[in-house]
Design an enzyme around this catalytic site. Structure first.
Site, PDB file in Angstrom:
ATOM      1  CG  ASP A  11      -2.055  -1.076   1.199  1.00  0.00           C
ATOM      2  OD1 ASP A  11      -2.110  -1.545   0.365  1.00  0.00           O
ATOM      3  OD2 ASP A  11      -2.554  -1.053   2.498  1.00  0.00           O
ATOM      4  CG  HIS A  45      -6.957  -1.470   3.196  1.00  0.00           C
ATOM      5  ND1 HIS A  45      -6.789  -1.098   4.303  1.00  0.00           N
ATOM      6  CD2 HIS A  45      -8.241  -1.558   2.440  1.00  0.00           C
ATOM      7  CE1 HIS A  45      -7.950  -0.874   4.670  1.00  0.00           C
ATOM      8  NE2 HIS A  45      -9.017  -1.209   3.650  1.00  0.00           N
ATOM      9  NE  ARG A  51      -6.705   6.873   4.114  1.00  0.00           N
ATOM     10  CZ  ARG A  51      -6.943   6.573   5.173  1.00  0.00           C
ATOM     11  NH1 ARG A  51      -5.876   5.973   6.199  1.00  0.00           N
ATOM     12  NH2 ARG A  51      -8.133   6.829   5.757  1.00  0.00           N
ATOM     13  CG  HIS A  52      -2.969   3.265   0.519  1.00  0.00           C
ATOM     14  ND1 HIS A  52      -3.704   2.140   0.224  1.00  0.00           N
ATOM     15  CD2 HIS A  52      -2.840   3.366   1.893  1.00  0.00           C
ATOM     16  CE1 HIS A  52      -4.246   1.636   1.475  1.00  0.00           C
ATOM     17  NE2 HIS A  52      -3.747   2.338   2.420  1.00  0.00           N
ATOM     18  CD  GLU A  72      -5.035  -5.593   4.437  1.00  0.00           C
ATOM     19  OE1 GLU A  72      -5.170  -4.300   4.791  1.00  0.00           O
ATOM     20  OE2 GLU A  72      -4.252  -6.212   4.929  1.00  0.00           O
ATOM     21  CB  THR A 103      -6.794  -1.155   9.842  1.00  0.00           C
ATOM     22  OG1 THR A 103      -6.655  -0.799   8.404  1.00  0.00           O
ATOM     23  CG2 THR A 103      -7.939  -2.135  10.040  1.00  0.00           C
ATOM     24  CD  GLU A 153      -4.046 -10.303   8.524  1.00  0.00           C
ATOM     25  OE1 GLU A 153      -4.144 -10.677   7.531  1.00  0.00           O
ATOM     26  OE2 GLU A 153      -3.248  -9.236   8.770  1.00  0.00           O
ATOM     27  CG  HIS A 194      -1.892  -3.056  12.107  1.00  0.00           C
ATOM     28  ND1 HIS A 194      -1.276  -2.041  12.686  1.00  0.00           N
ATOM     29  CD2 HIS A 194      -2.636  -2.598  11.263  1.00  0.00           C
ATOM     30  CE1 HIS A 194      -1.716  -0.801  12.370  1.00  0.00           C
ATOM     31  NE2 HIS A 194      -2.673  -1.163  11.225  1.00  0.00           N
ATOM     32  N   GLY A 216       3.519  -4.323   6.062  1.00  0.00           N
ATOM     33  CA  GLY A 216       3.638  -3.587   4.930  1.00  0.00           C
ATOM     34  C   GLY A 216       4.589  -2.238   5.289  1.00  0.00           C
ATOM     35  CG  HIS A 217       4.232   2.028   7.877  1.00  0.00           C
ATOM     36  ND1 HIS A 217       4.850   2.525   9.074  1.00  0.00           N
ATOM     37  CD2 HIS A 217       4.011   3.202   7.008  1.00  0.00           C
ATOM     38  CE1 HIS A 217       5.286   3.366   8.782  1.00  0.00           C
ATOM     39  NE2 HIS A 217       4.585   4.050   7.522  1.00  0.00           N
TER      40      HIS A 217
HETATM   41  N1  PXP Z   1      -2.925  -6.704   8.060  1.00  0.00           N
HETATM   42  C1  PXP Z   1      -4.015  -6.070   7.862  1.00  0.00           C
HETATM   43  C2  PXP Z   1      -5.611  -6.733   7.589  1.00  0.00           C
HETATM   44  C3  PXP Z   1      -3.782  -4.636   7.651  1.00  0.00           C
HETATM   45  O1  PXP Z   1      -5.222  -3.975   7.649  1.00  0.00           O
HETATM   46  C4  PXP Z   1      -2.761  -4.069   7.812  1.00  0.00           C
HETATM   47  C5  PXP Z   1      -2.470  -2.738   7.519  1.00  0.00           C
HETATM   48  O2  PXP Z   1      -3.049  -2.134   6.531  1.00  0.00           O
HETATM   49  C6  PXP Z   1      -1.390  -4.904   7.649  1.00  0.00           C
HETATM   50  C7  PXP Z   1      -1.704  -6.271   7.805  1.00  0.00           C
HETATM   51  C8  PXP Z   1      -0.274  -4.416   7.730  1.00  0.00           C
HETATM   52  O3  PXP Z   1       0.222  -3.645   8.700  1.00  0.00           O
HETATM   53  P1  PXP Z   1       1.535  -2.642   8.635  1.00  0.00           P
HETATM   54  O4  PXP Z   1       1.468  -1.820   7.286  1.00  0.00           O
HETATM   55  O5  PXP Z   1       1.404  -1.975   9.621  1.00  0.00           O
HETATM   56  O6  PXP Z   1       2.525  -3.568   8.524  1.00  0.00           O
END
Ligand code: PXP
Length: 241
Positions: A11, A45, A51-52, A72, A103, A153, A194, A216-217
């Site tokens: 994302d 997502h 937004r992304h 997502e 989220t 999840e 997350h 992700g982030h």
């Molecule tokens: N899993 C889900 C269901 C999410 O909504 C997200 C964030 O959008 C992630 C994993 C990944 O989280 P992060 O970007 O903080 O690694």
């Protein structure tokens, strides 16, 4: 026992692209590179406010990707329509609030179960695996099973946050392990995601029974410094332990 899979969430490649309204960096390029360097799936997502990730990204990535695409989405009729049209291999249903930065928590299954049950039923007809993004909560896990989700999840935001702030993680760790055990015992596959960094991944890798991590982030951010290849390799190595 098999090694956990790594889902790479791209994302925030789109976040950087959109910050300047250009057509780079390309989420498609990131997805294909992540695939090449060992990602087991790619997560995107498609938010209501776009937004992304945007619809065009979903279409392009779905067309070119060989590994599973995990979409997502919020539990809405509009998003269901999109997923039935483009048929990602996996869908993860997540709660969505317009004003949140990310989220913030898991789904409220006590409130939304009948709509989510209908969405799961429609996705199953197209052979799409459905996962529900929830807190480590036994009641929610029971509902997830009842409404026939394939997987859950677990939202790891809280434990990762505690870990980053060097606060005690023991209680949250126990809660997650108990939830994973319970879910596995009733036949639900368990994923986690997350806020995961290299060090919190090492902590989470000690929880037994998690089949997939979606990251992700941090992964995209760290790739700026060490490259997406090294980042994926490092996460895979940590999660293998
Ligand atoms: N899993 C889900 C269901 C999410 O909504 C997200 C964030 O959008 C992630 C994993 C990944 O989280 P992060 O970007 O903080 O690694």
């Amino acid at each position: 026992m098999s090694l956990p899979r790594l889902g790479v969430n791209i994302d925030h490649v789109a976040t950087i692209r959109n910050a300047r309204g250009e057509n780079y960096p390309s989420p498609l390029k990131a997805a294909l590179l992540a695939q090449k360097f060992g990602a087991d799936s790619i997560t995107i997502h498609l938010r209501e406010d776009r937004r992304h990730i945007r619809d065009k990204d979903l279409i392009e990535i779905k067309k070119k990707l060989k590994i599973p695409l995990n979409l997502e989405m919020a539990p809405t009729k509009a998003m269901l329509k999109i997923s039935l049209k483009y048929k990602p291999k996996y869908v993860c249903i997540v709660p969505e609030k317009r004003k949140e930065i990310t989220t913030e928590g898991g789904l409220n299954l006590r409130k939304n179960s009948s709509l989510i049950r209908k969405i799961i039923r429609e996705l199953k007809k197209k052979n799409i695996r459905t996962s529900l993004f929830i807190e480590p909560d036994i009641e929610d896990i029971k509902i997830a099973k009842k409404i026939q989700a394939d997987c859950i999840e677990i939202h790891t935001g809280k434990i990762c946050n505690l870990y980053n702030k060097k606060q005690k993680t023991k209680d949250e760790f126990k809660k997650i392990q108990k939830s994973v055990n319970f879910a596995n015992n009733i036949g639900l596959e368990v994923h986690a995601g997350h806020g995961i960094t290299f060090s919190s991944a090492a902590l989470l890798s000690k929880i037994k029974g998690i089949k997939e991590f979606n990251i992700g982030h941090f992964l995209i951010g760290e790739s700026i410094f060490i490259g997406i290849r090294n980042c994926i390799k490092k996460f895979k190595k940590i999660l293998k332990k």
